[in-house]
Design a protein around this motif. Structure first.
Motif, PDB file in Angstrom:
ATOM      1  N   ARG A   3       0.848  -1.189   0.000  1.00 49.80           N
ATOM      2  CA  ARG A   3       0.000   0.000   0.000  1.00 49.80           C
ATOM      3  C   ARG A   3       0.884   1.239   0.000  1.00 49.80           C
ATOM      4  O   ARG A   3       1.894   1.293   0.706  1.00 49.80           O
ATOM      5  CB  ARG A   3      -0.907   0.016   1.233  1.00 49.80           C
ATOM      6  CG  ARG A   3      -1.908  -1.137   1.272  1.00 49.80           C
ATOM      7  CD  ARG A   3      -2.792  -1.039   2.510  1.00 49.80           C
ATOM      8  NE  ARG A   3      -3.788  -2.092   2.536  1.00 49.80           N
ATOM      9  CZ  ARG A   3      -4.977  -2.027   1.941  1.00 49.80           C
ATOM     10  NH1 ARG A   3      -5.294  -0.926   1.254  1.00 49.80           N
ATOM     11  NH2 ARG A   3      -5.830  -3.016   2.014  1.00 49.80           N
ATOM     12  N   SER A   4       0.487   2.237  -0.744  1.00 57.02           N
ATOM     13  CA  SER A   4       1.266   3.463  -0.831  1.00 57.02           C
ATOM     14  C   SER A   4       0.341   4.658  -0.640  1.00 57.02           C
ATOM     15  O   SER A   4      -0.760   4.696  -1.206  1.00 57.02           O
ATOM     16  CB  SER A   4       1.963   3.541  -2.192  1.00 57.02           C
ATOM     17  OG  SER A   4       2.757   4.700  -2.281  1.00 57.02           O
ATOM     18  N   SER A  33      -8.607   8.717  -1.644  1.00 57.65           N
ATOM     19  CA  SER A  33      -8.706   7.293  -1.319  1.00 57.65           C
ATOM     20  C   SER A  33      -8.979   6.425  -2.537  1.00 57.65           C
ATOM     21  O   SER A  33      -8.891   5.193  -2.449  1.00 57.65           O
ATOM     22  CB  SER A  33      -9.794   7.077  -0.263  1.00 57.65           C
ATOM     23  OG  SER A  33     -11.067   7.459  -0.747  1.00 57.65           O
ATOM     24  N   THR A  37      -3.820   3.875  -1.892  1.00 58.01           N
ATOM     25  CA  THR A  37      -4.367   2.699  -1.214  1.00 58.01           C
ATOM     26  C   THR A  37      -4.329   2.801   0.306  1.00 58.01           C
ATOM     27  O   THR A  37      -4.825   1.920   1.002  1.00 58.01           O
ATOM     28  CB  THR A  37      -3.626   1.432  -1.661  1.00 58.01           C
ATOM     29  OG1 THR A  37      -2.212   1.665  -1.603  1.00 58.01           O
ATOM     30  CG2 THR A  37      -4.008   1.065  -3.091  1.00 58.01           C
ATOM     31  N   SER A  38      -3.728   3.878   0.832  1.00 59.43           N
ATOM     32  CA  SER A  38      -3.735   4.113   2.275  1.00 59.43           C
ATOM     33  C   SER A  38      -3.414   5.580   2.534  1.00 59.43           C
ATOM     34  O   SER A  38      -2.754   6.237   1.717  1.00 59.43           O
ATOM     35  CB  SER A  38      -2.715   3.220   2.988  1.00 59.43           C
ATOM     36  OG  SER A  38      -2.868   3.309   4.395  1.00 59.43           O
ATOM     37  N   PHE A  65      -9.796  -0.002   0.993  1.00 55.28           N
ATOM     38  CA  PHE A  65      -8.922   1.082   1.436  1.00 55.28           C
ATOM     39  C   PHE A  65      -8.676   0.959   2.935  1.00 55.28           C
ATOM     40  O   PHE A  65      -9.558   0.550   3.694  1.00 55.28           O
ATOM     41  CB  PHE A  65      -9.567   2.440   1.129  1.00 55.28           C
ATOM     42  CG  PHE A  65      -8.719   3.621   1.532  1.00 55.28           C
ATOM     43  CD1 PHE A  65      -7.734   4.099   0.684  1.00 55.28           C
ATOM     44  CD2 PHE A  65      -8.888   4.227   2.766  1.00 55.28           C
ATOM     45  CE1 PHE A  65      -6.939   5.184   1.053  1.00 55.28           C
ATOM     46  CE2 PHE A  65      -8.112   5.305   3.145  1.00 55.28           C
ATOM     47  CZ  PHE A  65      -7.126   5.776   2.289  1.00 55.28           C
ATOM     48  N   GLU A 236       1.685  -7.613   4.547  1.00 53.84           N
ATOM     49  CA  GLU A 236       1.122  -6.359   4.057  1.00 53.84           C
ATOM     50  C   GLU A 236       2.131  -5.253   4.348  1.00 53.84           C
ATOM     51  O   GLU A 236       2.665  -5.158   5.464  1.00 53.84           O
ATOM     52  CB  GLU A 236      -0.211  -6.061   4.749  1.00 53.84           C
ATOM     53  CG  GLU A 236      -0.957  -4.904   4.123  1.00 53.84           C
ATOM     54  CD  GLU A 236      -2.373  -4.756   4.667  1.00 53.84           C
ATOM     55  OE1 GLU A 236      -3.210  -4.154   3.974  1.00 53.84           O
ATOM     56  OE2 GLU A 236      -2.634  -5.247   5.791  1.00 53.84           O
ATOM     57  N   PHE A 238       3.115  -1.146   4.153  1.00 52.57           N
ATOM     58  CA  PHE A 238       2.605   0.220   4.072  1.00 52.57           C
ATOM     59  C   PHE A 238       3.769   1.178   3.814  1.00 52.57           C
ATOM     60  O   PHE A 238       4.794   1.111   4.491  1.00 52.57           O
ATOM     61  CB  PHE A 238       1.914   0.621   5.375  1.00 52.57           C
ATOM     62  CG  PHE A 238       0.647  -0.139   5.662  1.00 52.57           C
ATOM     63  CD1 PHE A 238      -0.591   0.424   5.378  1.00 52.57           C
ATOM     64  CD2 PHE A 238       0.694  -1.418   6.217  1.00 52.57           C
ATOM     65  CE1 PHE A 238      -1.764  -0.271   5.636  1.00 52.57           C
ATOM     66  CE2 PHE A 238      -0.482  -2.117   6.483  1.00 52.57           C
ATOM     67  CZ  PHE A 238      -1.708  -1.551   6.192  1.00 52.57           C
ATOM     68  N   LEU A 257       3.080   2.977  -6.628  1.00 48.71           N
ATOM     69  CA  LEU A 257       2.030   1.992  -6.886  1.00 48.71           C
ATOM     70  C   LEU A 257       2.138   1.430  -8.306  1.00 48.71           C
ATOM     71  O   LEU A 257       1.930   0.236  -8.516  1.00 48.71           O
ATOM     72  CB  LEU A 257       0.642   2.611  -6.677  1.00 48.71           C
ATOM     73  CG  LEU A 257       0.205   2.809  -5.224  1.00 48.71           C
ATOM     74  CD1 LEU A 257      -1.092   3.590  -5.158  1.00 48.71           C
ATOM     75  CD2 LEU A 257       0.073   1.456  -4.500  1.00 48.71           C
TER      76      LEU A 257
END
Length: 262
Positions: A3-4, A33, A37-38, A65, A236, A238, A257
């Protein structure tokens, strides 16, 4: 999944750069959003929010999200961390459960002047609950003092499944060890002089690194404190583009991303 994202979503210089000129301010979270993705919620570091605010934020974002959230400074900016229990409870009870499945990791950020005290820091980590209001909680600590470059610190976090934030900043130690079942990074050395925030070759490098992190591997060009890390496996991951190069941070997050989702 990698997630970026960015820190917050309300920033006037993003209007006309990241946000379309005709986008209403109330629609900025919905827009951000759907292009990232974050997002790391920063306002919770400075003050508490109302349950209906968290519910509104969750409703504005699409399925899949995830928010990260900075914990209150009143929990971490204290001489004795072991005495933070009441502040931690107050932070957790402000209504964060209203985020539901949009709730991602909680970031506990410490001042650059805070030095590592194994007993006190271990006691603080033991105050962090694994769940709250029926929601599983994930915790990450961002330390900014060189005294934390210590195998004991890594073990304290790993034993409790607490991630250590990989913070790319010239003033803070870069601790790249994997200590939890997820990975959390803050990249703080972007530039507004570069349209993509980071040079393409640097984004390529970070994309490769985060690909390895997402497989549970510390990148070969980084040096962990403790080389006897946990078993490899999907994590996962971040990544947040923060602070320096803030105007171009959304572009950097989007460019990353593109690279990790090829």
């Amino acid at each position: 999944m990698i997630r970026s994202g960015i820190g917050g979503w309300t920033f006037e210089p993003w209007r006309g750069v990241f946000y379309p000129d005709d986008l209403k301010q109330k629609d900025e979270l919905a827009y951000a959003s759907r292009h990232l993705t974050s997002i790391e919620i920063n306002s919770t570091y400075y003050s508490s929010q109302k349950p209906q605010t968290f519910a509104k934020w969750a409703a504005a974002t699409p399925d899949g999200f995830v928010f990260a959230m900075k914990a209150s400074r009143f929990c971490t900016n204290r001489r004795v961390l072991a005495e933070a229990g009441e502040s931690i409870d107050k932070f957790l009870n402000q209504g964060i459960v209203e985020l539901g499945d949009r709730l991602g990791p909680i970031l506990w950020q410490f001042a650059p002047t805070k030095k590592f005290d194994p007993d006190d820091f271990g006691a603080f980590l033991d105050l962090l609950p694994k769940s709250h209001g029926g929601l599983a909680l994930r915790h990450c600590v961002e330390v900014r003092n060189a005294s934390f470059v210590d195998p004991t610190f890594v073990k304290l976090c790993r034993d409790r499944n607490v991630a250590i934030c990989l913070s790319e900043n010239e003033h803070y130690p870069l601790i790249c060890d994997i200590t939890a079942d997820f990975v959390y990074s803050r990249l703080l050395m972007g530039s507004d002089d570069i349209p993509t925030g980071y040079a393409p070759k640097d984004l390529d490098l970070w994309a490769e690194r985060f690909g390895q992190y997402s497989r549970g591997q510390v990148p070969g060009d980084l040096s962990p404190i403790d080389r006897t890390g946990p078993a490899e496996g999907p994590r996962e991951t971040f990544v947040f583009f923060i602070h320096e190069g803030k105007v171009r941070a959304p572009a950097a997050a989007q460019e990353l991303l593109k690279r990790v989702n090829k």
